[in-house]
Design a protein around this motif. Structure first.
Motif, PDB file in Angstrom:
ATOM      1  N   LEU A 258      46.822  42.112  32.162  1.00  0.00           N
ATOM      2  CA  LEU A 258      46.478  41.254  33.292  1.00  0.00           C
ATOM      3  C   LEU A 258      44.985  41.297  33.572  1.00  0.00           C
ATOM      4  O   LEU A 258      44.341  42.336  33.398  1.00  0.00           O
ATOM      5  N   GLY A 259      44.464  40.187  34.051  1.00  0.00           N
ATOM      6  CA  GLY A 259      43.036  40.106  34.344  1.00  0.00           C
ATOM      7  C   GLY A 259      42.621  40.896  35.564  1.00  0.00           C
ATOM      8  O   GLY A 259      41.422  41.093  35.796  1.00  0.00           O
ATOM      9  N   LEU A 260      43.580  41.343  36.375  1.00  0.00           N
ATOM     10  CA  LEU A 260      43.295  42.173  37.540  1.00  0.00           C
ATOM     11  C   LEU A 260      43.876  43.559  37.308  1.00  0.00           C
ATOM     12  O   LEU A 260      45.038  43.686  36.913  1.00  0.00           O
ATOM     13  N   ALA A 261      43.070  44.592  37.549  1.00  0.00           N
ATOM     14  CA  ALA A 261      43.489  45.965  37.294  1.00  0.00           C
ATOM     15  C   ALA A 261      44.414  46.474  38.398  1.00  0.00           C
ATOM     16  O   ALA A 261      44.426  45.972  39.513  1.00  0.00           O
ATOM     17  N   GLY A 262      45.182  47.523  38.060  1.00  0.00           N
ATOM     18  CA  GLY A 262      46.069  48.165  39.022  1.00  0.00           C
ATOM     19  C   GLY A 262      47.522  47.860  38.712  1.00  0.00           C
ATOM     20  O   GLY A 262      47.881  46.706  38.455  1.00  0.00           O
ATOM     21  N   THR A 263      48.356  48.902  38.761  1.00  0.00           N
ATOM     22  CA  THR A 263      49.771  48.715  38.434  1.00  0.00           C
ATOM     23  C   THR A 263      50.469  47.776  39.419  1.00  0.00           C
ATOM     24  O   THR A 263      51.445  47.106  39.061  1.00  0.00           O
ATOM     25  N   HIS A 264      49.964  47.717  40.662  1.00  0.00           N
ATOM     26  CA  HIS A 264      50.581  46.861  41.671  1.00  0.00           C
ATOM     27  C   HIS A 264      50.427  45.376  41.352  1.00  0.00           C
ATOM     28  O   HIS A 264      51.132  44.537  41.924  1.00  0.00           O
ATOM     29  N   GLN A 265      49.513  45.029  40.432  1.00  0.00           N
ATOM     30  CA  GLN A 265      49.287  43.615  40.144  1.00  0.00           C
ATOM     31  C   GLN A 265      50.455  42.981  39.390  1.00  0.00           C
ATOM     32  O   GLN A 265      50.584  41.753  39.367  1.00  0.00           O
ATOM     33  N   ALA A 266      51.320  43.779  38.775  1.00  0.00           N
ATOM     34  CA  ALA A 266      52.492  43.218  38.104  1.00  0.00           C
ATOM     35  C   ALA A 266      53.362  42.453  39.088  1.00  0.00           C
ATOM     36  O   ALA A 266      53.923  41.392  38.762  1.00  0.00           O
ATOM     37  N   ASP A 298      47.401  33.090  29.164  1.00  0.00           N
ATOM     38  CA  ASP A 298      45.953  32.917  29.323  1.00  0.00           C
ATOM     39  C   ASP A 298      45.569  32.912  30.796  1.00  0.00           C
ATOM     40  O   ASP A 298      44.550  33.493  31.191  1.00  0.00           O
ATOM     41  N   GLY A 299      46.377  32.266  31.612  1.00  0.00           N
ATOM     42  CA  GLY A 299      46.103  32.241  33.051  1.00  0.00           C
ATOM     43  C   GLY A 299      46.146  33.620  33.672  1.00  0.00           C
ATOM     44  O   GLY A 299      45.309  33.970  34.513  1.00  0.00           O
ATOM     45  N   LEU A 300      47.114  34.438  33.252  1.00  0.00           N
ATOM     46  CA  LEU A 300      47.238  35.800  33.782  1.00  0.00           C
ATOM     47  C   LEU A 300      46.113  36.707  33.282  1.00  0.00           C
ATOM     48  O   LEU A 300      45.625  37.573  34.012  1.00  0.00           O
ATOM     49  N   GLN A 301      45.692  36.504  32.055  1.00  0.00           N
ATOM     50  CA  GLN A 301      44.677  37.389  31.479  1.00  0.00           C
ATOM     51  C   GLN A 301      43.260  37.025  31.908  1.00  0.00           C
ATOM     52  O   GLN A 301      42.396  37.889  31.998  1.00  0.00           O
ATOM     53  N   ASN A 302      43.017  35.748  32.160  1.00  0.00           N
ATOM     54  CA  ASN A 302      41.651  35.295  32.426  1.00  0.00           C
ATOM     55  C   ASN A 302      41.332  35.120  33.902  1.00  0.00           C
ATOM     56  O   ASN A 302      40.251  34.645  34.252  1.00  0.00           O
ATOM     57  N   VAL A 303      42.263  35.492  34.763  1.00  0.00           N
ATOM     58  CA  VAL A 303      42.009  35.369  36.198  1.00  0.00           C
ATOM     59  C   VAL A 303      40.847  36.270  36.612  1.00  0.00           C
ATOM     60  O   VAL A 303      40.659  37.369  36.088  1.00  0.00           O
ATOM     61  N   ARG A 304      40.052  35.784  37.551  1.00  0.00           N
ATOM     62  CA  ARG A 304      38.967  36.584  38.140  1.00  0.00           C
ATOM     63  C   ARG A 304      39.153  36.610  39.649  1.00  0.00           C
ATOM     64  O   ARG A 304      39.354  35.573  40.280  1.00  0.00           O
ATOM     65  N   TRP A 305      39.074  37.815  40.218  1.00  0.00           N
ATOM     66  CA  TRP A 305      39.230  37.963  41.665  1.00  0.00           C
ATOM     67  C   TRP A 305      38.356  39.126  42.113  1.00  0.00           C
ATOM     68  O   TRP A 305      38.778  40.274  42.121  1.00  0.00           O
ATOM     69  N   PRO A 306      37.092  38.840  42.432  1.00  0.00           N
ATOM     70  CA  PRO A 306      36.116  39.908  42.697  1.00  0.00           C
ATOM     71  C   PRO A 306      36.525  40.837  43.828  1.00  0.00           C
ATOM     72  O   PRO A 306      37.175  40.433  44.798  1.00  0.00           O
ATOM     73  N   GLY A 307      36.122  42.096  43.670  1.00  0.00           N
ATOM     74  CA  GLY A 307      36.291  43.052  44.751  1.00  0.00           C
ATOM     75  C   GLY A 307      37.667  43.637  44.879  1.00  0.00           C
ATOM     76  O   GLY A 307      37.976  44.314  45.863  1.00  0.00           O
ATOM     77  N   ARG A 308      38.530  43.401  43.900  1.00  0.00           N
ATOM     78  CA  ARG A 308      39.864  43.985  43.912  1.00  0.00           C
ATOM     79  C   ARG A 308      40.042  44.793  42.637  1.00  0.00           C
ATOM     80  O   ARG A 308      40.138  44.228  41.549  1.00  0.00           O
ATOM     81  N   CYS A 309      40.054  46.119  42.772  1.00  0.00           N
ATOM     82  CA  CYS A 309      40.184  47.012  41.605  1.00  0.00           C
ATOM     83  C   CYS A 309      39.265  46.544  40.482  1.00  0.00           C
ATOM     84  O   CYS A 309      39.695  46.359  39.344  1.00  0.00           O
ATOM     85  N   GLN A 310      38.009  46.357  40.814  1.00  0.00           N
ATOM     86  CA  GLN A 310      37.037  45.788  39.885  1.00  0.00           C
ATOM     87  C   GLN A 310      36.007  46.832  39.461  1.00  0.00           C
ATOM     88  O   GLN A 310      35.440  47.537  40.291  1.00  0.00           O
ATOM     89  N   THR A 311      35.758  46.915  38.167  1.00  0.00           N
ATOM     90  CA  THR A 311      34.765  47.835  37.611  1.00  0.00           C
ATOM     91  C   THR A 311      33.505  47.047  37.260  1.00  0.00           C
ATOM     92  O   THR A 311      33.572  46.075  36.508  1.00  0.00           O
ATOM     93  N   VAL A 312      32.359  47.466  37.816  1.00  0.00           N
ATOM     94  CA  VAL A 312      31.102  46.741  37.611  1.00  0.00           C
ATOM     95  C   VAL A 312      30.004  47.714  37.196  1.00  0.00           C
ATOM     96  O   VAL A 312      29.526  48.505  38.023  1.00  0.00           O
ATOM     97  N   PRO A 313      29.570  47.694  35.940  1.00  0.00           N
ATOM     98  CA  PRO A 313      28.403  48.493  35.545  1.00  0.00           C
ATOM     99  C   PRO A 313      27.155  47.939  36.236  1.00  0.00           C
ATOM    100  O   PRO A 313      26.962  46.720  36.307  1.00  0.00           O
TER     101      PRO A 313
END
Length: 503
Positions: A258-266, A298-313
């Motif tokens: 999934l494009g959003l991290a975290g087990t709860h996103q399922a 593709d929709g599930l994998q490419n989703v972007r939702w900033p600030g939710r379980c997000q890793t940013v170098p």
């Protein structure tokens, strides 16, 4: 008139914010002032360019509420529709925003441009000015901030002739300003829990009843798995409306990243898939396929939702990695800690004596209990360490904790889009909340060194503390969890200059 800019629009919008005293007065009524919310909102809508309530049905709305995950589920749903029907215009309305107000109103996942946002904003602003006739003379000429933004979103989507609208509820359901759509295509409810505002009821059943306020007679209603008390209330409301409540299991995503991290996103992804399937069957005569077709994946994998379980170098500081999650309820903070205290995120992949310096930047808003929130985080953290067989002391899991306000810059100013007039200036000046958080942290972690607890007045100060840790760290990486408030996360993205990567 045509020279009015996005900046002008934000100044006008900020003038509609309620101050702290007003918000406290509403809370003191237990939310009963909300009884006028829907009739007032309908009246505002009808004062704008002769819009009608039935006209909202042409937006083809997917209406989503819940305590946690409703934004993520909305983002998943929008992304699926964009991939299945790339020729369509998909409107997405969410709240709050991370950095820019226009993030709340998106077409095919992209926020409105500043120019387009300003155009639609002032069309609504001027229309309310031009038509001041009201059924109740005590009703303000213009609504408060969130209601006004909802009007702008509806107006923009109608003018842009969207094919579908994914509509996230602001708070609750029954009295929310988004709930003036007479007949959405389908409705959905994400995980239920206790809202931080505390005005929706004292039991999960009462909260569920508020969320079920978006159900409409004859409209399919979906929910993820819920605690029995909440599910009972949802079923009761569905029965009253003579509709079948579809309970969606969180299965089928073990092979999909999934494009959003975290087990709860399922859970959120499962709901989004079912919402999209029902919608596309009704509006595009596309029958559900199993297994999921490539467009859904593709929709599930490419989703972007900033600030939710997000890793940013950090692009300017190679040894700093920011872990951003705007969790602001006990349930969402538990999910946040499940994500962060896991291998490859806040834990090294294998137990190792050499690990990154860990820092926590935390703040809460709206009078929530810092003590209980920090305690819940501590419990979840200890549980995660046990799950992964790590023998670290949970009291010293973080090497530094930083408590700051949501003010953006060292100068004491806010980015215009992030200004919050509901914040008490006296509390800001005295750092009251931050000192209470620091005290609660010390009580819960008596072995934690006082020199590693930082109380700072702005988000930029917090960023500077982290960058100071980097310079003193002797080539050790720095991992920073930022959580407790979406406003904090949005301000951090701005203050740390992460927008180009994070958004």
């Amino acid at each position: 008139m045509s020279t009015r800019t996005y900046s002008d629009a934000i100044e006008c919008l900020n003038s509609l914010q309620s101050n702290k005293a007003t918000l406290d007065a509403v809370k003191a009524t237990g939310g009963r002032l909300n009884d006028l919310a829907i009739p007032e909102m309908v009246e505002y809508w009808e004062r704008i360019h002769n819009h009608t309530r039935d006209e909202l049905n042409t937006l083809n709305v997917i209406h989503i509420t819940g305590t946690k995950g409703k934004g993520s589920a909305s983002a998943f749903t929008s992304s699926i529709l964009c991939h299945v029907k790339p020729e369509w215009k998909i409107g997405l309305y969410t709240s709050p925003h991370m950095v820019s107000v226009r993030e709340r109103i998106r077409i095919n996942g992209t926020p409105l441009s500043e120019e387009v946002f300003a155009k639609f904003f002032f069309e609504v602003w001027d229309a309310l000015d031009a038509n001041t006739q009201r059924k109740n003379p005590n009703t303000p000429v213009r609504p408060m901030y969130f209601r006004f933004m909802t009007l702008v979103a509806f107006h923009a989507f109608i003018k842009l002739k969207v094919n579908a609208t994914v509509l996230e509820v602001g708070v609750g359901g029954t009295y929310d300003s988004t709930n003036i759509v007479p007949r959405p295509v389908v409705t959905g409810i994400t995980s239920l829990g206790f809202d931080h505002q505390g005005v929706l009821g004292n039991t999960l059943g009462e909260i569920a009843s508020q969320k079920a306020g978006i159900f409409k007679e004859g409209v399919p209603a979906l929910t993820v798995s819920q605690p029995e008390e909440g599910l009972k209330s949802l079923r009761k409301r569905a029965k009253e409306l003579e509709l079948h409540l579809i309970e969606v299991p969180s299965t089928g995503f073990s092979e999909i990243k999934l494009g959003l991290a975290g087990t709860h996103q399922a859970s959120n992804a499962s709901l989004a898939v079912k919402l999209a399937q029902i919608f596309l069957r009704q509006k595009a005569s596309i029958e559900p396929e199993y297994p999921l077709p490539k467009s859904y994946i593709d929709g599930l994998q490419n989703v972007r939702w900033p600030g939710r379980c997000q890793t940013v170098p950090d692009p300017g500081h190679r040894r700093i990695t920011w872990f951003l999650d705007g969790a602001h309820t006990p349930e969402s903070l538990d999910c946040c800690m499940q994500w962060f205290v896991s291998p490859g995120v806040g834990l090294t992949l294998q137990p190792s004596p050499r690990r990154p310096i860990r820092a926590l930047i935390f703040n809460i808003t709206h009078g929530r209990s810092g003590n209980s929130f920090l305690a819940a985080m501590q419990t979840a953290q200890a549980t995660q360490l046990k799950i992964y067989g790590r023998d670290e002391d949970s009291q010293t899991f973080f090497d530094h904790v930083i408590f700051c306000t949501n003010v953006t810059y060292v100068s004491g100013s806010w980015k215009k889009d992030l200004t919050a007039v509901s914040t008490s200036e006296q509390e800001l000046a005295q750092l009251k909340t931050q000192k209470e958080l620091a005290s609660a942290w010390s009580e819960q972690n008596p072995s934690f060194p006082q020199s590693s607890i930082h109380i700072v007045p702005t988000i930029e100060h917090a960023v500077n503390v982290v960058r100071g840790l980097e310079s003193e760290s002797n080539d050790t990486d720095v991992s920073v969890l930022v959580t407790g408030s979406l406003h904090l996360v949005g301000g951090l993205i701005e203050a740390a200059s992460l927008s180009d990567i994070a958004l």
